[in-house]
Design an enzyme around this catalytic site. Structure first.
Site, PDB file in Angstrom:
ATOM      1  NE  ARG A 133      -1.975  -1.624   3.558  1.00 51.74           N
ATOM      2  CZ  ARG A 133      -2.375  -1.737   4.829  1.00 51.74           C
ATOM      3  NH1 ARG A 133      -3.555  -1.301   5.179  1.00 51.74           N
ATOM      4  NH2 ARG A 133      -1.590  -2.284   5.730  1.00 51.74           N
ATOM      5  CE  LYS A 190       0.960  -2.852   9.336  1.00 53.94           C
ATOM      6  NZ  LYS A 190      -0.315  -3.161  10.007  1.00 53.94           N
ATOM      7  CE1 TYR A 214      -4.910   2.025  10.633  1.00 55.11           C
ATOM      8  CE2 TYR A 214      -3.790   1.567   8.573  1.00 55.11           C
ATOM      9  CZ  TYR A 214      -4.955   1.778   9.282  1.00 55.11           C
ATOM     10  OH  TYR A 214      -6.161   1.752   8.627  1.00 55.11           O
ATOM     11  CG  HIS A 241      -1.627  -1.199  15.369  1.00 59.43           C
ATOM     12  ND1 HIS A 241      -2.973  -1.187  15.673  1.00 59.43           N
ATOM     13  CD2 HIS A 241      -1.547  -1.097  14.018  1.00 59.43           C
ATOM     14  CE1 HIS A 241      -3.669  -1.103  14.556  1.00 59.43           C
ATOM     15  NE2 HIS A 241      -2.830  -1.030  13.535  1.00 59.43           N
ATOM     16  CD  GLU A 276      -2.958   2.736  15.879  1.00 55.46           C
ATOM     17  OE1 GLU A 276      -2.789   3.106  14.705  1.00 55.46           O
ATOM     18  OE2 GLU A 276      -2.039   2.709  16.719  1.00 55.46           O
ATOM     19  CB  ILE A 298     -15.546  -2.842  11.088  1.00 59.37           C
ATOM     20  CG1 ILE A 298     -15.965  -1.535  11.764  1.00 59.37           C
ATOM     21  CG2 ILE A 298     -15.513  -2.686   9.573  1.00 59.37           C
ATOM     22  CD1 ILE A 298     -17.277  -0.973  11.342  1.00 59.37           C
ATOM     23  CG  ASP A 347     -19.567  -7.676  20.225  1.00 64.08           C
ATOM     24  OD1 ASP A 347     -18.968  -7.350  19.195  1.00 64.08           O
ATOM     25  OD2 ASP A 347     -19.497  -7.003  21.279  1.00 64.08           O
ATOM     26  CB  SER A 381     -18.409 -12.665  23.706  1.00 66.54           C
ATOM     27  OG  SER A 381     -17.087 -13.033  23.984  1.00 66.54           O
ATOM     28  CB  VAL A 424     -12.273  -9.041  20.227  1.00 68.09           C
ATOM     29  CG1 VAL A 424     -13.191 -10.233  20.145  1.00 68.09           C
ATOM     30  CG2 VAL A 424     -10.878  -9.447  20.585  1.00 68.09           C
ATOM     31  CG  LEU A 425     -10.391  -2.544  18.826  1.00 64.72           C
ATOM     32  CD1 LEU A 425      -8.884  -2.759  18.812  1.00 64.72           C
ATOM     33  CD2 LEU A 425     -10.764  -1.548  17.739  1.00 64.72           C
ATOM     34  CB  ALA A 437      -7.629  -9.062  17.179  1.00 64.88           C
ATOM     35  CG  ASP A 477      -4.034  -5.016  14.067  1.00 62.07           C
ATOM     36  OD1 ASP A 477      -4.778  -5.682  14.823  1.00 62.07           O
ATOM     37  OD2 ASP A 477      -4.468  -4.098  13.349  1.00 62.07           O
ATOM     38  CG  ASN A 509       1.000  -6.641   6.371  1.00 64.59           C
ATOM     39  OD1 ASN A 509       1.121  -7.834   6.611  1.00 64.59           O
ATOM     40  ND2 ASN A 509       1.742  -6.029   5.471  1.00 64.59           N
ATOM     41  CG  MET A 510      -4.910 -10.209   7.402  1.00 65.92           C
ATOM     42  SD  MET A 510      -6.391 -10.715   8.278  1.00 65.92           S
ATOM     43  CE  MET A 510      -7.330 -11.519   6.990  1.00 65.92           C
TER      44      MET A 510
END
Ligand SMILES: NC(=O)c1ccc[n+]([C@@H]2O[C@H](COP(=O)([O-])OP(=O)(O)OC[C@H]3O[C@@H](n4cnc5c(N)ncnc54)[C@H](O)[C@@H]3O)[C@@H](O)[C@H]2O)c1
Length: 376
Positions: A15, A75, A94, A96, A118, A178, A198, A220, A239-240, A268, A270, A300-301
């Site tokens: 990217r 990234k 990003y 993280h 993020e 998402i 969830d 969950s 999850v986040l 998740a 990352d 980094n899908m």
């Protein structure tokens, strides 16, 4: 402002943070844009297209970091870039931080201003710069999962949708945000039996309303997760907890209760991953097996589909980049609370709570830096 767009150097990351259309927009507002040679190639944008849009091409990453007041990238910086980042330089990308102590300390040392995609957050608590990449990763997680379920990839050898007379696969999606929503939509579209879990009942209610009939919702908790993984063929971790490390929802001891050849895609990763046995992998070597369970943990899908990802990402980042360039980071962050929440590290201080907590570092009030006028 002088803006630098380096070429991404993380393995298989194709990217680019600014497209030629973005360059044209930044130029229109009077900014100078320097793009490292070849930065857009992986996404299908040649250097000459950037030149036509008004950018100047620089031959090296050193020159690009060296000239810029603001670096826009995709990234998080990797070790070879740490030394290139300068005091007072604004780095918009990003990061993280909560998943890398090394990066956190490197950015503290740099004394740069680190504004993390993020953690930019809207008043409804949505994360506008994570959304497009989460959409891509959520959809991809099912493509990847379907592939690694094939026998030649050591999966269970099951087709997600089944066929007439043969039951489809069971897909368990942890997290109904998402990533989870897009994954569930794709899996359901292919005919799988899908369950989304969830902790938010409000979210589950919404999903129950909009999802097709082959998607169930379930609250969950550890008890339900232990039960559901026994029959799952594909598990998606999406999850986040914003700005913090992901909770470990599937622990090592649980793997023995799962069917051999089950595939777990930890989107998740990352944020540290939501399975205890997850460790980051790359597109060059995406999977490994523990206790007969296939783990796919590519950090980094979206990097594998750079054309879609670059356009989706830059559609969202450019309006913020413009504000930063037009006003400078202090004024832009003072006037736009969404952007302010993106500030993670300033001149060596941690100003984002989740990052300070992750590494047990002192938290400094961001207002100290924004020089808010005293209200009399
Ligand atoms: N690997 C990649 O390439 C890649 C790409 C994009 C996003 N991501 C990551 O995917 C993750 C999910 O992103 P998102 O945009 O979907 O986030 P989101 O905020 O939209 O959704 C997260 C969901 O997780 C739920 N949740 C929190 N704790 C939970 C628990 N214990 N059990 C079940 N659900 C729980 C939340 O209620 C929320 O609905 C993030 O860590 C993000 O960084 C990774």
């Amino acid at each position: 402002m002088i803006i630098g767009v380096p070429k991404e150097i993380k393995t298989n990351e194709n990217r680019v943070a600014v497209t030629p259309a973005g360059v044209a927009e930044l130029k229109k507002h009077g900014h100078q844009v320097y793009v490292q040679a070849g930065a857009g190639e992986g996404s299908g944008f040649a250097d000459k297209t950037y030149i036509q849009a008004g950018a100047e091409i620089l031959p090296t990453i050193e020159a690009t970091y060296g000239i810029a007041e603001m670096i826009i990238k995709v990234k998080e910086p990797i070790a070879s870039e740490y030394g290139l980042i300068k005091e007072n330089q604004l780095v918009f990308t990003y990061f993280h931080f909560a998943s890398s102590e090394e990066l956190t300390h490197a950015m503290i040392k740099s004394k740069a201003i680190c504004l993390a995609y993020e953690t930019v957050e809207k008043s409804d608590r949505s994360l506008p710069l994570l959304v497009p990449m989460s959409e891509v990763a959520g959809r991809m997680s099912i493509q990847a999962g379907a592939k690694y379920l094939e026998k030649t990839h050591k999966g269970r050898g099951i087709l997600l949708g089944g066929v007439a007379g043969v039951k489809p696969a069971n897909v368990l999606v942890l997290g109904g945000g998402i990533v989870g929503t897009q994954a569930a939509k794709m899996a359901a579209g292919l005919g799988a039996n899908v369950t989304i879990m969830d902790i938010s009942l409000a979210r589950l209610r919404y999903l129950e309303d909009i999802m097709p009939t082959n998607v169930d919702t379930l609250v969950s908790n550890e008890y339900n997760i232990r039960e559901m993984i026994q029959n799952a063929d594909l598990i998606i971790g999406g999850v986040l907890i914003p700005g913090a490390k992901a909770p470990r929802l599937i622990t090592r001891d649980m793997l023995s209760s799962m069917k051999p050849g089950t595939v777990m895609v930890d989107v998740a990763i990352d944020q540290g991953g939501c399975f205890e046995t997850s460790k980051p992998t790359t597109h060059a070597d995406p999977v490994y097996i523990i206790d007969d369970v296939v783990h796919y943990c590519v950090a980094n899908m979206p990097g594998a589909v750079p054309y879609t990802s670059t356009l989706a990402l830059t559609n969202s980042t450019l309006p913020y980049a413009l504000q930063l360039a037009n006003k400078g980071w202090k004024k832009a962050c003072r006037e736009n609370h969404e952007l302010q929440l993106g500030l993670n590290v300033i001149h060596g201080d941690i100003v984002y709570k989740g990052v300070a907590e992750a590494w047990n570092l002192p938290l400094v009030d961001v207002d100290n830096y924004l020089e808010l006028e005293t209200v009399h």
